[in-house]
Design a protein around this motif. Structure first.
Motif, PDB file in Angstrom:
ATOM      1  N   LYS A   1      -2.884  10.363  18.097  1.00 41.70           N
ATOM      2  CA  LYS A   1      -3.946   9.986  17.157  1.00 41.70           C
ATOM      3  C   LYS A   1      -3.347   9.446  15.847  1.00 41.70           C
ATOM      4  CE  LYS A   1      -7.658  11.543  14.401  1.00 41.70           C
ATOM      5  NZ  LYS A   1      -8.780  12.380  14.143  1.00 41.70           N
ATOM      6  N   ASP A   2      -2.371  10.163  15.310  1.00 43.10           N
ATOM      7  CA  ASP A   2      -1.764   9.769  14.032  1.00 43.10           C
ATOM      8  C   ASP A   2      -1.105   8.396  14.092  1.00 43.10           C
ATOM      9  OD1 ASP A   2      -2.627  12.141  13.069  1.00 43.10           O
ATOM     10  OD2 ASP A   2      -0.667  13.130  13.087  1.00 43.10           O
ATOM     11  N   ASN A   3      -0.708   7.988  15.311  1.00 41.49           N
ATOM     12  CA  ASN A   3      -0.041   6.697  15.452  1.00 41.49           C
ATOM     13  C   ASN A   3      -0.962   5.618  16.014  1.00 41.49           C
ATOM     14  OD1 ASN A   3       3.063   6.863  14.776  1.00 41.49           O
ATOM     15  ND2 ASN A   3       2.420   8.846  15.598  1.00 41.49           N
ATOM     16  N   GLY A   4      -2.251   5.876  15.950  1.00 43.37           N
ATOM     17  CA  GLY A   4      -3.208   4.826  16.279  1.00 43.37           C
ATOM     18  C   GLY A   4      -3.682   4.795  17.714  1.00 43.37           C
ATOM     19  N   GLY A   5      -3.251   5.732  18.537  1.00 38.50           N
ATOM     20  CA  GLY A   5      -3.699   5.764  19.929  1.00 38.50           C
ATOM     21  C   GLY A   5      -5.204   5.981  19.998  1.00 38.50           C
ATOM     22  N   ASP A   6      -5.862   5.359  20.986  1.00 33.69           N
ATOM     23  CA  ASP A   6      -7.318   5.429  21.062  1.00 33.69           C
ATOM     24  C   ASP A   6      -7.815   6.658  21.803  1.00 33.69           C
ATOM     25  OD1 ASP A   6      -8.374   2.563  20.143  1.00 33.69           O
ATOM     26  OD2 ASP A   6      -6.445   2.339  21.144  1.00 33.69           O
ATOM     27  N   ALA A   7      -7.013   7.149  22.734  1.00 39.39           N
ATOM     28  CA  ALA A   7      -7.448   8.292  23.545  1.00 39.39           C
ATOM     29  C   ALA A   7      -6.227   8.889  24.240  1.00 39.39           C
ATOM     30  CB  ALA A   7      -8.477   7.846  24.587  1.00 39.39           C
ATOM     31  N   VAL A   8      -6.425  10.076  24.800  1.00 35.15           N
ATOM     32  CA  VAL A   8      -5.376  10.644  25.654  1.00 35.15           C
ATOM     33  C   VAL A   8      -5.986  10.951  27.018  1.00 35.15           C
ATOM     34  CG1 VAL A   8      -3.952  11.647  23.819  1.00 35.15           C
ATOM     35  CG2 VAL A   8      -5.814  13.008  24.818  1.00 35.15           C
ATOM     36  N   SER A   9      -5.156  10.888  28.047  1.00 32.61           N
ATOM     37  CA  SER A   9      -5.589  11.399  29.341  1.00 32.61           C
ATOM     38  C   SER A   9      -4.690  12.580  29.676  1.00 32.61           C
ATOM     39  CB  SER A   9      -5.555  10.309  30.421  1.00 32.61           C
ATOM     40  OG  SER A   9      -4.358   9.589  30.396  1.00 32.61           O
ATOM     41  N   ALA A  10      -5.308  13.637  30.181  1.00 41.16           N
ATOM     42  CA  ALA A  10      -4.561  14.867  30.436  1.00 41.16           C
ATOM     43  C   ALA A  10      -5.237  15.603  31.602  1.00 41.16           C
ATOM     44  CB  ALA A  10      -4.554  15.745  29.183  1.00 41.16           C
ATOM     45  N   ILE A  11      -4.420  16.029  32.562  1.00 41.19           N
ATOM     46  CA  ILE A  11      -2.965  16.083  32.510  1.00 41.19           C
ATOM     47  C   ILE A  11      -2.341  15.231  33.612  1.00 41.19           C
ATOM     48  CG2 ILE A  11      -2.836  18.394  31.491  1.00 41.19           C
ATOM     49  CD1 ILE A  11      -2.487  19.552  34.290  1.00 41.19           C
ATOM     50  N   ASN A  12      -1.096  14.874  33.421  1.00 44.11           N
ATOM     51  CA  ASN A  12      -0.295  14.355  34.531  1.00 44.11           C
ATOM     52  C   ASN A  12       0.093  15.562  35.399  1.00 44.11           C
ATOM     53  OD1 ASN A  12       1.382  12.774  36.181  1.00 44.11           O
ATOM     54  ND2 ASN A  12       1.979  11.483  34.458  1.00 44.11           N
ATOM     55  N   THR A  13       0.894  15.345  36.411  1.00 45.10           N
ATOM     56  CA  THR A  13       1.226  16.445  37.334  1.00 45.10           C
ATOM     57  C   THR A  13       2.170  17.463  36.689  1.00 45.10           C
ATOM     58  OG1 THR A  13       3.018  15.104  38.203  1.00 45.10           O
ATOM     59  CG2 THR A  13       0.948  15.048  39.409  1.00 45.10           C
ATOM     60  N   LEU A  14       2.156  18.657  37.268  1.00 49.02           N
ATOM     61  CA  LEU A  14       3.059  19.734  36.827  1.00 49.02           C
ATOM     62  C   LEU A  14       4.329  19.684  37.672  1.00 49.02           C
ATOM     63  CD1 LEU A  14       0.230  22.281  36.705  1.00 49.02           C
ATOM     64  CD2 LEU A  14       1.881  22.161  34.845  1.00 49.02           C
ATOM     65  N   VAL A  15       5.470  19.904  37.037  1.00 49.10           N
ATOM     66  CA  VAL A  15       6.720  19.904  37.810  1.00 49.10           C
ATOM     67  C   VAL A  15       6.740  21.112  38.738  1.00 49.10           C
ATOM     68  CG1 VAL A  15       9.229  20.063  37.685  1.00 49.10           C
ATOM     69  CG2 VAL A  15       7.986  18.692  36.003  1.00 49.10           C
ATOM     70  N   GLY A  16       7.028  20.853  39.995  1.00 48.38           N
ATOM     71  CA  GLY A  16       7.088  21.940  40.971  1.00 48.38           C
ATOM     72  C   GLY A  16       8.094  21.642  42.064  1.00 48.38           C
ATOM     73  N   THR A  17       8.355  22.622  42.901  1.00 51.61           N
ATOM     74  CA  THR A  17       9.227  22.377  44.047  1.00 51.61           C
ATOM     75  C   THR A  17       8.824  23.293  45.201  1.00 51.61           C
ATOM     76  OG1 THR A  17      11.518  22.103  44.775  1.00 51.61           O
ATOM     77  CG2 THR A  17      11.068  24.024  43.416  1.00 51.61           C
ATOM     78  N   ALA A  18       9.375  23.011  46.378  1.00 49.05           N
ATOM     79  CA  ALA A  18       9.140  23.842  47.563  1.00 49.05           C
ATOM     80  C   ALA A  18      10.389  23.743  48.430  1.00 49.05           C
ATOM     81  CB  ALA A  18       7.924  23.339  48.330  1.00 49.05           C
ATOM     82  N   PHE A  19      10.798  24.863  49.021  1.00 51.16           N
ATOM     83  CA  PHE A  19      12.000  24.883  49.859  1.00 51.16           C
ATOM     84  C   PHE A  19      11.670  25.346  51.267  1.00 51.16           C
ATOM     85  CE2 PHE A  19      16.094  24.199  47.618  1.00 51.16           C
ATOM     86  CZ  PHE A  19      15.567  23.792  46.392  1.00 51.16           C
ATOM     87  N   ASP A  20      12.394  24.799  52.215  1.00 48.45           N
ATOM     88  CA  ASP A  20      12.307  25.223  53.605  1.00 48.45           C
ATOM     89  C   ASP A  20      13.194  26.453  53.762  1.00 48.45           C
ATOM     90  OD1 ASP A  20      13.114  25.546  56.381  1.00 48.45           O
ATOM     91  OD2 ASP A  20      12.160  23.609  56.748  1.00 48.45           O
ATOM     92  N   ILE A  21      12.606  27.574  54.172  1.00 47.53           N
ATOM     93  CA  ILE A  21      13.385  28.813  54.214  1.00 47.53           C
ATOM     94  C   ILE A  21      14.411  28.835  55.350  1.00 47.53           C
ATOM     95  CG2 ILE A  21      11.627  30.230  53.059  1.00 47.53           C
ATOM     96  CD1 ILE A  21      11.003  31.361  55.939  1.00 47.53           C
ATOM     97  N   TRP A  22      14.227  27.989  56.367  1.00 47.03           N
ATOM     98  CA  TRP A  22      15.155  28.009  57.515  1.00 47.03           C
ATOM     99  C   TRP A  22      16.362  27.137  57.256  1.00 47.03           C
ATOM    100  CZ3 TRP A  22      13.657  32.079  59.869  1.00 47.03           C
ATOM    101  CH2 TRP A  22      12.312  32.401  59.916  1.00 47.03           C
ATOM    102  N   THR A  23      16.147  26.012  56.573  1.00 50.71           N
ATOM    103  CA  THR A  23      17.293  25.131  56.288  1.00 50.71           C
ATOM    104  C   THR A  23      17.800  25.325  54.854  1.00 50.71           C
ATOM    105  OG1 THR A  23      15.871  23.355  55.480  1.00 50.71           O
ATOM    106  CG2 THR A  23      16.360  23.355  57.836  1.00 50.71           C
TER     107      THR A  23
END
Lengths: 303, 251
Positions: free
Chosen positions: A181-203
């Protein structure tokens, strides 16, 4: 007659339903399933100055009520976009918001400078929050000074509304909204994705090649709602809510906590007609609640 | 491409792990070409969230057949469907097998559940000589439903040729030397990779490949497969799932 139109700063939409970047490509595939002219608008796949081929497979994996993706901003680049994608987008009779993702501040500016000349583009959404690329992306998204600078410099080369897409992977998202806002932006969109991970327990290997990816889908909705509420209560700037919206009830919830409009993303993969269905649901809700203007819902929370 | 609410007609168990699902979906049944697939929402719940892609196995009048193995939560739920249940299907997706052009013998080579698209392909190959090489770990897991002129290979030798299906094809290939053949392959990646090597510069060969995907129609970009010319990726859903053998690099 219920007035579904909403105002995002200077940008007027016929209704609050937008299709999120990266979940509609450049409009052509999803147009086979749904009438895009009925929607408030679409946000096109993140563009960079030059084409990007994206990350190697596996790029996606499903998690509990959500999915991880690390597509890596695969896109056709600005030049091909103008030549091959804009002609189709022009015919859609819906608002086109062009999303830009770059690896340097100069690249954001250059992309905007070129694209702003296209009449078909109504506004820009600046992606400073992609978690899946080495340069740019989150490097900018969790740095207040970088977000300030990108907002200011992009605004300097376009008269069109500029929306900054914020990352949830920060401790105080409202500080980022304030700096936009302070730098003149007209709007925000929120949110982008959250950082996450998933592992295969066998490999014992990560399920996606990039190791981490962006989590989306209904799993992230409570987080997204909290972030939108935080911005809404602390900063006076229009908010486009995003995060796990599957149906009209989810959409209403986002508007109540402060969103002026909202984007639907992951649901497009499952139900490409979801946007139209949500509009129908919103009309019914407004009738039941005796709401004449849907914009009255925005930030109507009772806390 | 469209979404339809189909009705389950029957679910039949073909062997220990393989099922044949028949659904009534007239619009789909007339639109589908062999080798195309559909993306099925197995439940209304948010888990499993995404649709699951399945090759179309066969069509008969208004009925569409899918053949599947239980591999995870999605297929486990699908295997519990009852006659009369409704199933939300998105399709037809992708490009199917190319059955046009000049060849005398169609050689179908499938490993495991990879044989799923063959019955419909066989229906569209009327007039051609057809050989179907079917491979499985053992005789219990063999799938013969809808196949024609079957040549069986099992990894443990419990039925037919003792070894993998590609080795079996190679041992039989000399009998086809004077004929114009086209190979249609579908199965796990190691099998397709071996087939790709055998076919290289020698046989006209099309491969149907598998990939995890979210949408199935080109917007999620989640199903890349490397182009053999080094110029980036194809999308399995939209550019495939059937490719000419020399178009792609299988990892």
């Amino acid at each position: 007659m219920i007035d579904l139109s909403v105002q995002i700063g200077r940008l007027k939409l016929k209704n609050p339903v937008l299709l999120a970047s990266g979940t509609v490509g450049y409009g052509n595939e999803i147009a086979e399933f749904t009438d895009l002219s009925k929607l408030g608008g679409i946000v096109t796949k993140s563009l960079s100055l030059k084409p990007r081929i994206g990350n190697p497979p596996q790029r996606i994996c499903e998690t509990a009520s959500g999915m991880l993706n690390a597509i890596g901003l695969a896109n056709v680049g600005v030049e091909v976009f103008i030549k091959e994608k804009i002609p189709f987008l022009k015919k859609l009779n819906t608002t086109i918001i062009c999303n830009i993702a770059a690896s340097s501040i100069e690249e954001y500016v250059e992309c905007t400078r070129i694209l702003t000349q296209e009449d078909a583009i109504a506004a820009f959404e600046i992606n400073v929050s992609c978690p899946n690329v080495k340069e740019g992306g989150l490097e900018f998204g969790n740095n207040l000074q970088a977000v300030a600078k990108i907002t200011e410099k992009v605004k300097a080369v376009t008269d069109k509304p500029v929306i900054i897409k914020l990352s949830p992977n920060v401790s105080r998202i409202s500080e980022f909204a304030k700096i936009v806002k302070d730098n003149g932006g007209d709007a925000v969109s929120a949110i982008n994705t959250l950082v996450g991970t998933a592992f295969d327990i066998w490999t014992r290997k990560p399920k996606i090649k990039n190791i981490t990816g962006g989590l989306s889908g209904p799993a992230i909705k409570p987080v997204a709602l909290a972030k939108v509420l935080e911005i809404s209560r602390n900063v006076e700037i229009p908010i486009i809510g995003i995060g796990g919206i599957m149906n009209w009830k989810d959409a209403v919830e986002f508007m109540i906590v402060g969103a002026s409009a909202f984007q639907i993303g992951t649901v497009n993969f499952i139900n490409p007609k979801a946007g139209e269905e949500i509009i129908d649901g919103l009309i019914e809700y407004c009738k039941k609640m005796s709401i004449n203007r849907i914009s009255d819902l925005t930030a109507s929370y009772e806390i | 491409m469209f979404t339809v609410l189909s009705t389950v007609e029957s679910l039949e168990r073909l062997n220990k792990n393989t099922f044949l699902l028949k659904v009534k979906a007239p619009q789909l049944a007339t639109a589908i070409k062999p080798g195309q697939f559909c993306n099925i929402k197995v439940s209304d719940a948010d888990y499993p969230l995404l649709r699951r892609p399945f090759s179309v196995c066969y069509t008969d009048g208004d009925t569409v057949y899918f053949m599947f193995d239980i591999q995870g939560e999605g297929t486990r739920i699908l295997a519990e469907k009852k006659t009369g249940d409704q199933l939300d299907i998105l399709g037809p997706l992708g490009n199917g097998f190319n059955t046009e052009g000049d060849f005398e013998v169609a050689v179908l080579i499938g490993g495991g559940i990879g044989v799923a698209p063959f019955p419909l392909l066989i229906k569209h190959l009327e007039g051609k000589e057809i050989l179907t090489f079917v491979g499985a770990r053992n005789s219990e897991q063999l799938i013969k439903w809808g196949m024609r002129n079957i040549l069986v290979a099992t990894d443990d030798g419990s039925e037919g040729f003792n070894g993998n299906v590609i080795a079996y094809f190679q041992s039989e290939a000399n009998k086809l030397e004077n004929k114009k053949i086209r190979i249609f392959g579908c199965g796990p990646n190691p099998m397709l990779k071996a087939l790709q090597k055998v076919a290289e510069k020698k046989y006209d060969c099309q491969l149907s490949i598998e990939s995890a995907m979210a949408c199935g129609f080109g917007i999620c970009q989640g199903c890349p497969v490397k182009k053999s010319d080094g110029m980036g990726y194809y999308l399995v859903c939209k550019d495939g799932p059937v490719f000419n053998s020399d178009q792609i690099v299988i990892e």
